[in-house]
Design an enzyme around this catalytic site. Structure first.
Site, mmCIF file in Angstrom:
data_model
loop_
_atom_site.group_PDB
_atom_site.id
_atom_site.type_symbol
_atom_site.label_atom_id
_atom_site.label_comp_id
_atom_site.label_asym_id
_atom_site.label_seq_id
_atom_site.Cartn_x
_atom_site.Cartn_y
_atom_site.Cartn_z
ATOM 1 N N GLY A 280 80.432 35.741 4.951
ATOM 2 C CA GLY A 280 79.933 36.980 4.954
ATOM 3 C C GLY A 280 79.982 37.656 6.083
ATOM 4 N N THR B 223 77.886 38.548 8.577
ATOM 5 C CA THR B 223 77.424 38.101 9.933
ATOM 6 C C THR B 223 77.809 36.631 10.192
ATOM 7 O OG1 THR B 223 75.199 39.024 8.824
ATOM 8 C CG2 THR B 223 74.995 37.360 10.788
ATOM 9 N N ALA C 130 72.022 35.575 5.090
ATOM 10 C CA ALA C 130 71.333 35.687 3.748
ATOM 11 C C ALA C 130 71.474 37.001 3.559
ATOM 12 C CB ALA C 130 70.081 35.128 4.083
ATOM 13 N N GLY D 176 74.675 34.713 -1.690
ATOM 14 C CA GLY D 176 75.866 34.887 -2.722
ATOM 15 C C GLY D 176 76.262 36.433 -2.984
ATOM 16 N N GLY E 26 78.473 37.531 -0.776
ATOM 17 C CA GLY E 26 80.000 37.382 -0.505
ATOM 18 C C GLY E 26 80.532 36.367 -1.822
ATOM 19 N N GLU F 2 78.621 27.340 -0.535
ATOM 20 C CA GLU F 2 77.422 27.491 0.615
ATOM 21 C C GLU F 2 76.568 26.361 0.232
ATOM 22 O OE1 GLU F 2 78.120 32.344 1.874
ATOM 23 O OE2 GLU F 2 76.489 31.540 0.344
ATOM 24 N N LYS G 142 66.781 41.869 6.415
ATOM 25 C CA LYS G 142 66.835 40.934 5.351
ATOM 26 C C LYS G 142 65.322 40.113 5.209
ATOM 27 C CE LYS G 142 71.213 41.538 4.774
ATOM 28 N NZ LYS G 142 71.586 42.589 6.064
#
Length: 230
Positions: A29, A31, A83, A95, A97, A103, A121
């Site tokens: 992802g 981040t 996250a 999820g 991504g 993961e 988040k």
């Protein structure tokens, strides 16, 4: 600070959790990508990494970081990933991504899960972000009906006008309009639906630490109870 600047800040902070000479788990992802770029600056300090997706593997390799197959690794000290949502107990929705299954597998091998995320988040109750669920293609209809019976609005994730195909050759159903008051119980319920590979709820084993990017700096949240939920 912009959202990207917050992600950059937590990515830098996460380097402190990297164990010298070890193999570490790396998520998928936007981040996680910032973290991979930071990891590239200290690549000579680690033995390598296990990637949670093909895209993560490619980015690690672009920095000259050795990518290990998980079957070659008995254990890892840490798994670092983002996250889509995280609550005060360390339970997460992941999820976005489409890498939730890998993961969850890679995270299960690590001693510690370090979540890196921007402050948006952190939520009181999970579910505003649609819950990703990886599904065997032939089971899409039956799983969708069972998710609807749980109160969700199931939506097939599409890409270029076709169902998105994960690295595992499966599809993603995003379960919208859920208010997840008991994420541990819901994770078990959804994972027990025949045809589901796994859900994007990381609650039975969530984050041990969360580095949260805030306007005033990086906030560290710890969830000591998570270590016993194996």
């Amino acid at each position: 600070m912009t959202q990207d600047e917050l992600k950059q800040a937590v990515a830098r902070a996460a380097i402190a959790y990297v164990v010298d000479g070890a193999i570490i788990g790396v998520g998928t992802g936007s981040t996680a990508n910032f973290f991979i770029d930071e990891l590239g600056t200290i690549k000579d300090r680690i033995k390598g990494a296990v990637a949670s997706s093909e895209s993560t593997a490619a980015r690690l390799q672009s920095h000259g970081i050795r990518v290990w197959d998980l079957n070659e690794v008995d254990s890892m000290p840490v798994y670092i990933d983002g996250a889509d949502e995280i609550d005060a107990s360390g339970a997460m929705i992941k999820g976005g991504g489409a890498a939730l299954t890998r993961e969850k597998i890679v995270a299960s091998v690590a001693t510690q899960f370090v979540c890196i995320a921007d402050g948006s988040k952190l939520v009181d109750v999970l579910g505003k972000f649609p819950l990703p669920i990886e599904v065997i293609p032939m089971a899409v209809a039956v799983v969708s009906r069972k998710l609807a019976a749980l109160g969700a609005t199931p939506v097939m994730r599409m890409k270029d006008g076709k169902p998105l195909v994960t690295d595992n050759g499966c599809y993603i159903i995003d379960a919208a309009n859920m208010r997840i008051s008991d994420p541990v119980a819901l994770e078990q319920t959804i994972n027990n639906i025949v045809g589901v590979v796994t859900s994007g709820l990381f609650a039975r084993k969530g984050a041990d630490v969360c580095l949260l990017g805030m306007a005033g700096g990086v906030r560290t949240m710890t969830f000591p109870g998570q270590s016993s939920l194996l």
